[in-house]
Write a protein that holds these residues in place. Structure first.
Motif, PDB file in Angstrom:
ATOM      1  N   GLU A  86       0.823  -1.220   0.000  1.00  0.00           N
ATOM      2  CA  GLU A  86       0.000   0.000   0.000  1.00  0.00           C
ATOM      3  C   GLU A  86       0.857   1.271   0.000  1.00  0.00           C
ATOM      4  O   GLU A  86       0.382   2.335  -0.403  1.00  0.00           O
ATOM      5  CB  GLU A  86      -0.951  -0.006   1.208  1.00  0.00           C
ATOM      6  CG  GLU A  86      -2.127  -0.975   1.095  1.00  0.00           C
ATOM      7  CD  GLU A  86      -1.757  -2.447   1.334  1.00  0.00           C
ATOM      8  OE1 GLU A  86      -0.625  -2.721   1.801  1.00  0.00           O
ATOM      9  OE2 GLU A  86      -2.589  -3.318   1.030  1.00  0.00           O
ATOM     10  N   GLN A 312      -4.353  -0.997   4.792  1.00  0.00           N
ATOM     11  CA  GLN A 312      -5.468  -1.397   3.928  1.00  0.00           C
ATOM     12  C   GLN A 312      -6.730  -0.598   4.258  1.00  0.00           C
ATOM     13  O   GLN A 312      -7.491  -0.226   3.374  1.00  0.00           O
ATOM     14  CB  GLN A 312      -5.727  -2.899   4.072  1.00  0.00           C
ATOM     15  CG  GLN A 312      -4.638  -3.689   3.345  1.00  0.00           C
ATOM     16  CD  GLN A 312      -4.796  -5.191   3.456  1.00  0.00           C
ATOM     17  OE1 GLN A 312      -5.347  -5.696   4.448  1.00  0.00           O
ATOM     18  NE2 GLN A 312      -4.288  -5.919   2.478  1.00  0.00           N
ATOM     19  N   GLU A 313      -6.883  -0.335   5.534  1.00  0.00           N
ATOM     20  CA  GLU A 313      -8.044   0.468   5.945  1.00  0.00           C
ATOM     21  C   GLU A 313      -7.958   1.870   5.317  1.00  0.00           C
ATOM     22  O   GLU A 313      -8.933   2.366   4.745  1.00  0.00           O
ATOM     23  CB  GLU A 313      -8.024   0.571   7.468  1.00  0.00           C
ATOM     24  CG  GLU A 313      -9.369   0.839   8.088  1.00  0.00           C
ATOM     25  CD  GLU A 313      -9.241   0.803   9.615  1.00  0.00           C
ATOM     26  OE1 GLU A 313      -9.522   1.834  10.232  1.00  0.00           O
ATOM     27  OE2 GLU A 313      -8.823  -0.235  10.165  1.00  0.00           O
ATOM     28  N   GLY A 316      -8.583   1.783   1.571  1.00  0.00           N
ATOM     29  CA  GLY A 316     -10.002   1.562   1.287  1.00  0.00           C
ATOM     30  C   GLY A 316     -10.757   2.890   1.359  1.00  0.00           C
ATOM     31  O   GLY A 316     -11.555   3.227   0.471  1.00  0.00           O
ATOM     32  N   GLU A 317     -10.466   3.664   2.399  1.00  0.00           N
ATOM     33  CA  GLU A 317     -11.172   4.951   2.575  1.00  0.00           C
ATOM     34  C   GLU A 317     -10.752   5.949   1.496  1.00  0.00           C
ATOM     35  O   GLU A 317     -11.573   6.693   0.972  1.00  0.00           O
ATOM     36  CB  GLU A 317     -10.904   5.484   3.988  1.00  0.00           C
ATOM     37  CG  GLU A 317     -11.678   4.681   5.029  1.00  0.00           C
ATOM     38  CD  GLU A 317     -11.192   4.853   6.480  1.00  0.00           C
ATOM     39  OE1 GLU A 317     -11.841   4.313   7.372  1.00  0.00           O
ATOM     40  OE2 GLU A 317     -10.161   5.517   6.708  1.00  0.00           O
ATOM     41  N   ARG A 319      -9.705   5.243  -1.551  1.00  0.00           N
ATOM     42  CA  ARG A 319     -10.320   4.855  -2.837  1.00  0.00           C
ATOM     43  C   ARG A 319     -11.783   5.271  -2.877  1.00  0.00           C
ATOM     44  O   ARG A 319     -12.272   5.741  -3.891  1.00  0.00           O
ATOM     45  CB  ARG A 319     -10.239   3.337  -3.010  1.00  0.00           C
ATOM     46  CG  ARG A 319      -8.885   2.867  -3.424  1.00  0.00           C
ATOM     47  CD  ARG A 319      -9.014   1.535  -4.163  1.00  0.00           C
ATOM     48  NE  ARG A 319      -7.759   0.833  -4.089  1.00  0.00           N
ATOM     49  CZ  ARG A 319      -7.474  -0.102  -3.171  1.00  0.00           C
ATOM     50  NH1 ARG A 319      -8.382  -0.474  -2.300  1.00  0.00           N
ATOM     51  NH2 ARG A 319      -6.302  -0.660  -3.155  1.00  0.00           N
ATOM     52  N   GLU A 320     -12.426   5.094  -1.756  1.00  0.00           N
ATOM     53  CA  GLU A 320     -13.857   5.436  -1.724  1.00  0.00           C
ATOM     54  C   GLU A 320     -14.043   6.935  -1.997  1.00  0.00           C
ATOM     55  O   GLU A 320     -14.838   7.342  -2.826  1.00  0.00           O
ATOM     56  CB  GLU A 320     -14.439   5.059  -0.369  1.00  0.00           C
ATOM     57  CG  GLU A 320     -15.885   5.482  -0.242  1.00  0.00           C
ATOM     58  CD  GLU A 320     -16.674   4.586   0.694  1.00  0.00           C
ATOM     59  OE1 GLU A 320     -16.135   3.554   1.137  1.00  0.00           O
ATOM     60  OE2 GLU A 320     -17.840   4.940   0.961  1.00  0.00           O
ATOM     61  N   ASN A 325     -13.572   2.976  -5.607  1.00  0.00           N
ATOM     62  CA  ASN A 325     -13.810   1.799  -4.759  1.00  0.00           C
ATOM     63  C   ASN A 325     -14.609   0.686  -5.416  1.00  0.00           C
ATOM     64  O   ASN A 325     -14.281  -0.462  -5.284  1.00  0.00           O
ATOM     65  CB  ASN A 325     -14.477   2.214  -3.450  1.00  0.00           C
ATOM     66  CG  ASN A 325     -15.769   2.957  -3.684  1.00  0.00           C
ATOM     67  OD1 ASN A 325     -15.876   3.690  -4.666  1.00  0.00           O
ATOM     68  ND2 ASN A 325     -16.735   2.768  -2.819  1.00  0.00           N
TER      69      ASN A 325
END
Ligand code: TYM
Length: 332
Positions: A86, A312-313, A316-317, A319-320, A325
């Motif tokens: 990441e 990863q968390e 994820g945020e 990308r959203e 996402n």
């Protein structure tokens, strides 16, 4: 509580410059900031020519000497940057919002690229990856030496720009945590102590090896004869006393220097005593890790697992927020 993150290049064993400027602080911060994240930045180490076998040995040497210096894998996550992909992913995202001019202005880029015929783009992008290292963990405090201040300014700009572009207050603006030993000079007294300049004292060197380096080390240039009074504040050896000797010894040393009571050799011998006192336990722990290398590997594996969970968390945020996402049929 503030989240602490910092990184170090895999340059083999620590030397007293990166130890006093940064790593000693990393160790101390563990008492107040459990959950600190410390990374051996191996992707940063491949921007110039290098030998893979040497890099392999140096990654190992750095991980081992960080543990020997006191990084505790129970309190902190210690890992290799390339084990958490990441970092490079967020780095790409940040390249899309970083102005080229800001990268070309970085002092380290200008210094290094001026000596190269063909400049790898990775050298220019180096501080973008550094911003990603820090912001991936949304860290707000970064214990470093003085030479990293400019890179941290860029990390703050990046956080600000990304937040503004996407209209969220997501990334904090990371600030440097400096120590009094923010810039340790090499034994030549001319340049920053650095492995690439060959002017270091390694943390794991023997007493005799340290003494062989201290003996010829530069002191106050105005002190030509033993009877000349010295100026502790301009003497590099005195700066090292400030890091390794207890306060009463520091005061005594300064007085003996100013009054020419001692010669520089006397002063260096007392410094050696202070260094041996601090470095002997580190050397012992390093020997214990040599005998049990699985402890280093386990620490790195645990550290990478913990770091990757957070990384990863964040990704994820990110990308959203950025519309990356999920594939959805556009509405309206
Ligand atoms: P690096 O590997 O050159 O140095 C590691 C840390 O040690 C400090 N340091 C010194 N401090 C005082 N005097 C010296 N002579 C001395 N030599 C080294 C450095 O300031 C640094 O804190 N770009 C970084 C690595 C990095 C990083 C990061 C740091 C990559 N990503 C994210 C912090 C956060 C570097 O090359 O450090």
């Amino acid at each position: 509580m503030a989240r602490i993150f910092s990184g170090i290049q895999p340059s083999g064993e620590l030397h007293i410059g990166n130890y006093l400027g940064a790593v000693k602080n990393w160790v101390q911060l563990q008492a107040t900031h459990p959950g600190a994240i410390y990374c051996v930045v191996d992707y940063h180490a491949i921007t110039g020519a290098y030998d893979p076998a040497v890099l392999r040995a140096r990654r190992w040497g750095m991980a081992k000497s960080l543990l020997a210096a006191g990084i505790d894998p129970v309190l902190s996550a210690l890992f290799m940057q390339s084990d958490v992909p990441e970092h490079t992913e967020l780095s790409w995202i940040f390249t899309t919002i970083t102005p080229l001019g800001d990268l070309e202005r970085q002092t380290q880029f200008k210094d290094k690229s001026s000596k190269m015929e063909s400049i790898p783009a990775g050298l220019l992008m180096y501080p973008v990856l550094q911003s990603a290292d820090i912001l991936l963990y949304r860290a707000d405090r970064v214990p470093v030496g003085e030479d990293q201040i400019q890179h941290l300014e860029l990390a703050r700009d990046t956080a600000r720009k990304w937040n503004a572009k996407f209209g969220v207050e997501y990334f904090p603006e990371p600030k440097p945590l400096l120590t009094p030993a923010r810039r340790i000079m090499g034994l030549d007294g001319n340049a920053k102590m650095s492995k690439s300049l060959g002017n270091t004292i390694g943390l794991l060197e023997s007493d005799e090896e340290i003494w062989q380096k201290l003996r010829p080390a530069v002191t106050d240039p105005q002190r030509v004869r033993k009877s000349d009074p010295g100026r502790p504040d301009v003497c590099n050896i005195y700066q090292l006393h400030k890091a390794f000797s207890v306060e009463s010894t520091q005061e005594h040393v300064a007085e003996q220097c100013r009054t020419a009571g001692w010669g520089c050799m006397d002063c260096k011998k007392v410094l050696l005593e202070g260094m041996v006192q601090e470095l002997t336990p580190i050397r012992r722990r390093s020997e214990a890790l040599d005998a049990e290398p699985a402890r280093v590997l386990d620490a790195l594996a645990d550290g990478a697992r913990a770091a990757r969970g957070i990384a990863q968390e964040t990704l994820g945020e990110v990308r959203e927020v950025m519309g990356l996402n999920a594939v959805a049929v556009p509405t309206g």
